[in-house]
Motif scaffolding. Structure first.
Motif, short mmCIF file in Angstrom:
data_model
loop_
_atom_site.label_atom_id
_atom_site.label_comp_id
_atom_site.label_asym_id
_atom_site.label_seq_id
_atom_site.Cartn_x
_atom_site.Cartn_y
_atom_site.Cartn_z
N ALA A 1 -3.28 63.93 0.54
CA ALA A 1 -2.25 63.24 1.31
C ALA A 1 -2.01 61.85 0.72
O ALA A 1 -2.92 61.17 0.27
CB ALA A 1 -2.67 63.13 2.76
N ARG A 2 -0.75 61.45 0.73
CA ARG A 2 -0.39 60.14 0.21
C ARG A 2 -0.92 59.05 1.14
O ARG A 2 -0.75 59.14 2.36
CB ARG A 2 1.13 60.03 0.09
N PRO A 3 -1.59 58.04 0.61
CA PRO A 3 -2.12 56.99 1.49
C PRO A 3 -1.00 56.22 2.18
O PRO A 3 0.03 55.92 1.58
CB PRO A 3 -2.93 56.09 0.53
N GLN A 4 -1.24 55.91 3.43
CA GLN A 4 -0.28 55.13 4.21
C GLN A 4 -0.76 53.68 4.22
O GLN A 4 -1.68 53.32 4.94
CB GLN A 4 -0.19 55.69 5.63
N ALA B 1 1.98 40.38 0.78
CA ALA B 1 1.89 39.56 -0.43
C ALA B 1 2.12 38.10 -0.06
O ALA B 1 2.85 37.78 0.88
CB ALA B 1 2.90 40.01 -1.47
N ALA B 2 1.46 37.22 -0.82
CA ALA B 2 1.62 35.77 -0.65
C ALA B 2 1.63 35.14 -2.04
O ALA B 2 0.82 35.52 -2.90
CB ALA B 2 0.50 35.19 0.21
N MET B 3 2.53 34.19 -2.26
CA MET B 3 2.62 33.55 -3.56
C MET B 3 3.16 32.13 -3.40
O MET B 3 3.88 31.83 -2.44
CB MET B 3 3.50 34.36 -4.52
N THR B 4 2.78 31.28 -4.35
CA THR B 4 3.23 29.88 -4.37
C THR B 4 3.89 29.60 -5.71
O THR B 4 3.33 29.91 -6.76
CB THR B 4 2.05 28.92 -4.15
N LEU B 5 5.08 29.00 -5.66
CA LEU B 5 5.84 28.69 -6.87
C LEU B 5 6.12 27.20 -6.94
O LEU B 5 6.41 26.56 -5.92
CB LEU B 5 7.17 29.45 -6.88
N ILE B 6 6.02 26.65 -8.15
CA ILE B 6 6.42 25.27 -8.43
C ILE B 6 7.82 25.32 -9.03
O ILE B 6 8.02 25.91 -10.10
CB ILE B 6 5.44 24.58 -9.39
N ARG C 1 -0.93 33.97 -6.54
CA ARG C 1 -0.32 35.22 -6.06
C ARG C 1 -1.41 36.11 -5.50
O ARG C 1 -2.47 36.26 -6.11
CB ARG C 1 0.43 35.92 -7.20
N ASN C 2 -1.14 36.71 -4.35
CA ASN C 2 -2.15 37.54 -3.68
C ASN C 2 -1.45 38.71 -3.00
O ASN C 2 -0.44 38.53 -2.31
CB ASN C 2 -2.92 36.71 -2.66
N ILE C 3 -2.00 39.92 -3.19
CA ILE C 3 -1.47 41.14 -2.57
C ILE C 3 -2.62 41.86 -1.88
O ILE C 3 -3.67 42.09 -2.49
CB ILE C 3 -0.81 42.07 -3.60
N THR C 4 -2.44 42.21 -0.62
CA THR C 4 -3.44 42.96 0.14
C THR C 4 -2.83 44.26 0.64
O THR C 4 -1.62 44.33 0.90
CB THR C 4 -3.96 42.15 1.34
N ALA C 5 -3.67 45.29 0.75
CA ALA C 5 -3.21 46.61 1.22
C ALA C 5 -4.25 47.18 2.17
O ALA C 5 -5.47 47.10 1.92
CB ALA C 5 -2.98 47.55 0.04
#
Length: 301
Positions: A65-68, A73-78, A144-148
């Protein structure tokens, strides 16, 4: 009249018996193989011991089964210009079929502070990576940060509970349609109301989780590359400010003089006594000095 004199426990027995009969009927409807067919199948399996092995080897694996996933995401740009970057972010959101759900901009109040902005974005999950790539091009990536989070088990559990509750609701509705005593009808109606309330709660939880799986959220921080400096004020503003400061200083000085005069008036008796004493002492010394000089002149003659 006879139905109204039933014992209270009979209502629960009545509901349980009907539900049990429905379950027993559904289980009994499943066909069972005969003894002769079972013996023949066993004989065929004994004659070809490798048959099951071959079938297992040829059987295709069960697709996983495909994971649900709930992705955030969070990121900071200059960036060189926060205002221009905000406009560019709006264009990217429209292009990626997303929504702007929050914007908090902080203008610099001092020369040492920076112009910043905090943007909350909701984007379809399949457009998350392209959107992050487009946002990265707006400036220099600071972090940059990505959580799942996999919520597949929770979705399966809620769906199973929902299915069971819907079956229970259907069975209770069948019982309601049948004739019975008033006590039995009220008992089933109360149970049916509780089941429907649970169904609504689980439906809400399912929709919430499915919405979080379908759409991902991005928290974007924009920071100006250099601190903003306050522009030079106009000459008229500077003259006006100087005039205001001078008039304010004059008013303060006048008020202080008035206060000093009031204090002098209050203490004037003591000041007059002190002045009279000083004046008398001075006259006495001058008089003594003249007598001394006169005596010296007479002695010299």
């Amino acid at each position: 009249m006879h139905a109204s004199t039933q014992l209270p426990g009979k209502s629960a027995l009545f509901v349980s018996a009907l539900l049990g009969g429905l379950i027993f009927t559904s289980c009994a409807s499943v066909p069972q193989p005969s003894n002769q067919a079972s013996s023949r199948i066993a004989a065929e399996q004994a004659a070809s011991p490798t048959g099951n092995t071959a079938q297992k080897a040829e059987a295709a694996p069960i697709p996983r089964a495909r994971p649900q996933l709930i992705k955030k995401a969070a990121m900071t740009l200059i960036v060189n210009s926060v205002d221009k970057s905000i406009d560019a972010v709006s264009q990217i959101i429209n292009k990626q079929q997303g929504d702007l759900i929050g914007l908090k901009e902080q203008q610099p109040t001092k020369e040492s502070t920076r112009h910043t902005a905090l943007i909350q974005i909701r984007i379809p999950q399949n457009f998350l990576e392209p959107t992050l790539d487009e946002l990265t091009k707006l400036g220099t990536l600071k972090n940059r940060n990505i959580t799942a989070e996999d919520v597949g088990d929770r979705l399966v559990d809620l769906q199973a509970r929902l299915t069971n509750l819907q079956k229970t609701e259907a069975n209770l509705q069948k019982i309601m349609d049948r004739s019975g005593s008033v006590r039995d009808v009220l008992s089933v109606a109360q149970e049916l109301s509780n089941v429907r309330q649970s169904i609504e709660q689980i439906n809400a939880q399912l929709k919430n989780l499915q919405n979080q799986v379908t759409y991902s959220t991005i928290t974007l921080n924009l920071e100006a590359a250099i601190s903003s400096t306050s522009p030079q004020r106009a000459l008229g503003e500077q003259i006006q400010e100087t005039w205001n400061n001078s008039t304010y200083s004059l008013s303060v000085f006048t008020v202080r003089l008035l206060k000093l005069g009031i204090w002098l008036m209050v203490y004037s008796p003591y000041l007059l006594i002190l002045a009279a004493g000083v004046y008398g002492l001075t006259r006495w010394r001058r008089h003594s000095l003249r007598l001394t000089q006169t005596s010296e002149s007479a002695n010299s003659d």
